[in-house]
Write an enzyme that holds these catalytic residues in place. Sequence first.
Site, short mmCIF file in Angstrom:
data_model
loop_
_atom_site.label_atom_id
_atom_site.label_comp_id
_atom_site.label_asym_id
_atom_site.label_seq_id
_atom_site.Cartn_x
_atom_site.Cartn_y
_atom_site.Cartn_z
N GLY A 73 0.83 -1.19 0.00
CA GLY A 73 0.00 0.00 0.00
C GLY A 73 0.87 1.25 0.00
O GLY A 73 2.04 1.19 0.39
N GLN A 121 2.90 9.98 1.50
CA GLN A 121 4.26 9.43 1.51
C GLN A 121 5.10 9.88 0.32
O GLN A 121 6.32 9.77 0.36
CB GLN A 121 4.21 7.89 1.51
CG GLN A 121 3.69 7.32 2.82
CD GLN A 121 3.60 5.81 2.71
OE1 GLN A 121 2.62 5.28 2.22
NE2 GLN A 121 4.63 5.12 3.16
N HIS A 161 -4.04 1.50 7.70
CA HIS A 161 -2.67 2.04 7.79
C HIS A 161 -2.49 3.20 6.81
O HIS A 161 -1.97 4.26 7.17
CB HIS A 161 -1.69 0.89 7.52
CG HIS A 161 -0.25 1.28 7.41
ND1 HIS A 161 0.73 0.78 8.23
CD2 HIS A 161 0.40 2.12 6.55
CE1 HIS A 161 1.90 1.30 7.90
NE2 HIS A 161 1.73 2.11 6.86
N GLU A 162 -2.95 2.99 5.56
CA GLU A 162 -2.79 4.04 4.54
C GLU A 162 -3.68 5.24 4.84
O GLU A 162 -3.29 6.39 4.62
CB GLU A 162 -3.09 3.49 3.14
CG GLU A 162 -2.24 2.31 2.69
CD GLU A 162 -0.75 2.49 2.91
OE1 GLU A 162 -0.27 3.64 2.92
OE2 GLU A 162 -0.06 1.47 3.09
N CYS A 222 6.21 -0.28 6.86
CA CYS A 222 5.85 0.90 6.08
C CYS A 222 7.00 1.27 5.16
O CYS A 222 8.16 1.19 5.57
CB CYS A 222 5.56 2.05 7.05
SG CYS A 222 5.08 3.58 6.24
N LEU A 223 6.68 1.67 3.93
CA LEU A 223 7.74 2.05 2.99
C LEU A 223 8.49 3.30 3.45
O LEU A 223 9.58 3.57 2.98
CB LEU A 223 7.15 2.28 1.59
CG LEU A 223 6.59 1.02 0.90
CD1 LEU A 223 5.95 1.39 -0.44
CD2 LEU A 223 7.67 -0.04 0.70
N HIS A 251 -2.06 7.57 7.17
CA HIS A 251 -1.09 8.47 6.53
C HIS A 251 -1.76 9.77 6.07
O HIS A 251 -1.19 10.84 6.16
CB HIS A 251 -0.46 7.79 5.30
CG HIS A 251 0.69 6.88 5.60
ND1 HIS A 251 1.83 7.30 6.27
CD2 HIS A 251 0.90 5.58 5.31
CE1 HIS A 251 2.68 6.28 6.38
NE2 HIS A 251 2.14 5.22 5.80
NI NI Z 1 2.93 3.30 5.62
#
Ligand code: NI
Length: 170
Positions: A46, A51, A134-135, A92-93, A138
Amino acid sequence: MALLNILQYPDPRLHTVAKPVTEVDERVRRIVADMFETMYSAKGVGLAATQVDIHERIIVVDTSEQRDQPMVLINPEIVQRSSDCKEWEEGCLSLPGIYDKVTRPDRIRVRALDARGESFEIEGDGLLSVCVQHEMDHLDGKVFVDHLSALKRNRIRARMRKRQREAEAA
Ligand code: NI
């Protein structure tokens, strides 16, 4: 299409609250295409626009094993959440290599716009539910480590800063 730069924690821009998309047009579809390319390239499940330093309410996810079920959610809203919760180990990226357990509602129902600007709803549990929540966090300027204790968060922040200093020095 283009690969976008993924902000790394503790970049303060990760705490920006994203604005709703007012029109799903070609500009937005280009952002979505770039976000998918960036997410697949980084092997993530995701990615939120936040981000990649675009502060509009857009997330892309693909929780399939074959990596062939791209889903975009524009202006997502949780319309229902289960009272029972589940703990998952999240990553997480924006924090590569860092994983920790977060507790969230197990099942959610989400309403969003698709890439044509059409409203749709999805319901899910497990990885899909965790990933969408989670997304969506963000988009509200929240990173998964914000769910952890201050002690753990400070430790992770120090680790990320050290890693960034080392990368700069290299
Ligand atoms: Ni993340």
